[in-house]
Design an enzyme around this catalytic site. Structure first.
Site, PDB file in Angstrom:
ATOM      1  CB  ALA A  91      -0.941  -0.004   1.201  1.00  0.00           C
ATOM      2  CG  PHE A  92       4.826   3.368   1.953  1.00  0.00           C
ATOM      3  CD1 PHE A  92       4.360   4.261   2.911  1.00  0.00           C
ATOM      4  CD2 PHE A  92       6.029   3.651   1.326  1.00  0.00           C
ATOM      5  CE1 PHE A  92       5.074   5.399   3.233  1.00  0.00           C
ATOM      6  CE2 PHE A  92       6.755   4.787   1.638  1.00  0.00           C
ATOM      7  CZ  PHE A  92       6.265   5.672   2.598  1.00  0.00           C
ATOM      8  CD  GLU A  93       5.819  -0.104  -1.404  1.00  0.00           C
ATOM      9  OE1 GLU A  93       6.742   0.019  -0.572  1.00  0.00           O
ATOM     10  OE2 GLU A  93       4.758  -0.728  -1.149  1.00  0.00           O
TER      11      GLU A  93
ATOM     12  CB  ALA B 217      -5.532  -5.593   2.519  1.00  0.00           C
TER      13      ALA B 217
ATOM     14  CB  ILE C  59      -4.203  -6.455   8.511  1.00  0.00           C
ATOM     15  CG1 ILE C  59      -5.035  -6.790   7.260  1.00  0.00           C
ATOM     16  CG2 ILE C  59      -4.795  -7.108   9.759  1.00  0.00           C
ATOM     17  CD1 ILE C  59      -5.005  -8.255   6.853  1.00  0.00           C
TER      18      ILE C  59
ATOM     19  CB  SER D 251       1.762  -5.704  18.093  1.00  0.00           C
ATOM     20  OG  SER D 251       2.955  -6.159  17.469  1.00  0.00           O
TER      21      SER D 251
ATOM     22  CG  HIS E 110       4.588  -0.660   9.532  1.00  0.00           C
ATOM     23  ND1 HIS E 110       5.603   0.050   8.916  1.00  0.00           N
ATOM     24  CD2 HIS E 110       4.046  -1.451   8.576  1.00  0.00           C
ATOM     25  CE1 HIS E 110       5.661  -0.293   7.643  1.00  0.00           C
ATOM     26  NE2 HIS E 110       4.730  -1.211   7.412  1.00  0.00           N
TER      27      HIS E 110
ATOM     28  CG  ASN F  64      -7.706   5.134  -0.375  1.00  0.00           C
ATOM     29  OD1 ASN F  64      -7.412   3.944  -0.387  1.00  0.00           O
ATOM     30  ND2 ASN F  64      -7.255   5.973   0.535  1.00  0.00           N
TER      31      ASN F  64
END
Length: 176
Positions: A67-69, A91, A93, A96, A99, A124
């Site tokens: 997703a960051f790309e 996606a 998810i 813990s 990030h 989006n």
């Protein structure tokens, strides 16, 4: 008829529709991370586009690591002038660590910037969930398919923008 009612009748309404999409050129940028969920989003988006008249030859699927790309590739796709609209699917998810927050925020900001900077609809369709179960629900089970919904968004936005272009011509004609 009262003046108020006449004023209401004079209001212009612009609504998107989902017709006449045969010529629409759609780029679907897909993050491969969490692919077990994302592939259902891709299937939903493609199905919705085809059902609403977009030709298969006008759909291009572009895969990236995650997703960051998505924003960078969406930007490059917009720059190419090969697409009338872009659908971003992925996606994220929650784990813990923080990030999740960074990736979700930067992906959303970047995709929004592409739409504004290149004057092109960018949907989006990146789902952000707290659990794998929620992600599965949003990719085609209980909560619908967010890929399909993203496809519908770009089709409606194309129709709205098309009408605004027509209305701009109309307004210029009436300014004289």
């Amino acid at each position: 008829m009262s003046n108020l009612q006449q004023q209401r009748n004079d209001i212009t309404h612009i609504d998107g529709n989902l017709h006449q999409n045969e010529a629409a050129r759609i780029g679907i940028v897909v993050g491969r991370f969490n692919g077990f969920v994302v592939e259902s989003l891709v299937d939903g988006a493609i199905d919705a586009l085809l059902r609403h008249g977009v030709l298969g030859s006008n759909i291009t699927v572009i895969r990236v690591p995650g997703a960051f790309e998505l924003p960078l590739v969406a930007q490059r796709a917009a720059e190419s002038d090969r697409f009338d609209a872009i659908i971003a699917l992925g996606a994220i998810i929650r784990g813990s660590t923080p990030h999740f927050d960074f990736v979700a925020s930067e992906s959303a900001k970047g995709l929004s910037s592409v739409a504004i900077d290149y004057n092109i609809p960018v949907a989006n369709g990146v789902i952000t969930t707290d659990s794998i179960e929620q992600a599965i629900e949003r990719s085609g089970t209980k909560a619908g398919n967010k890929g399909s919904e993203a496809a519908m968004v770009v089709l409606e936005m194309l129709a709205v923008l098309s009408q605004l272009d027509i209305d701009d011509d109309y307004d210029n004609d009436n300014d004289a």
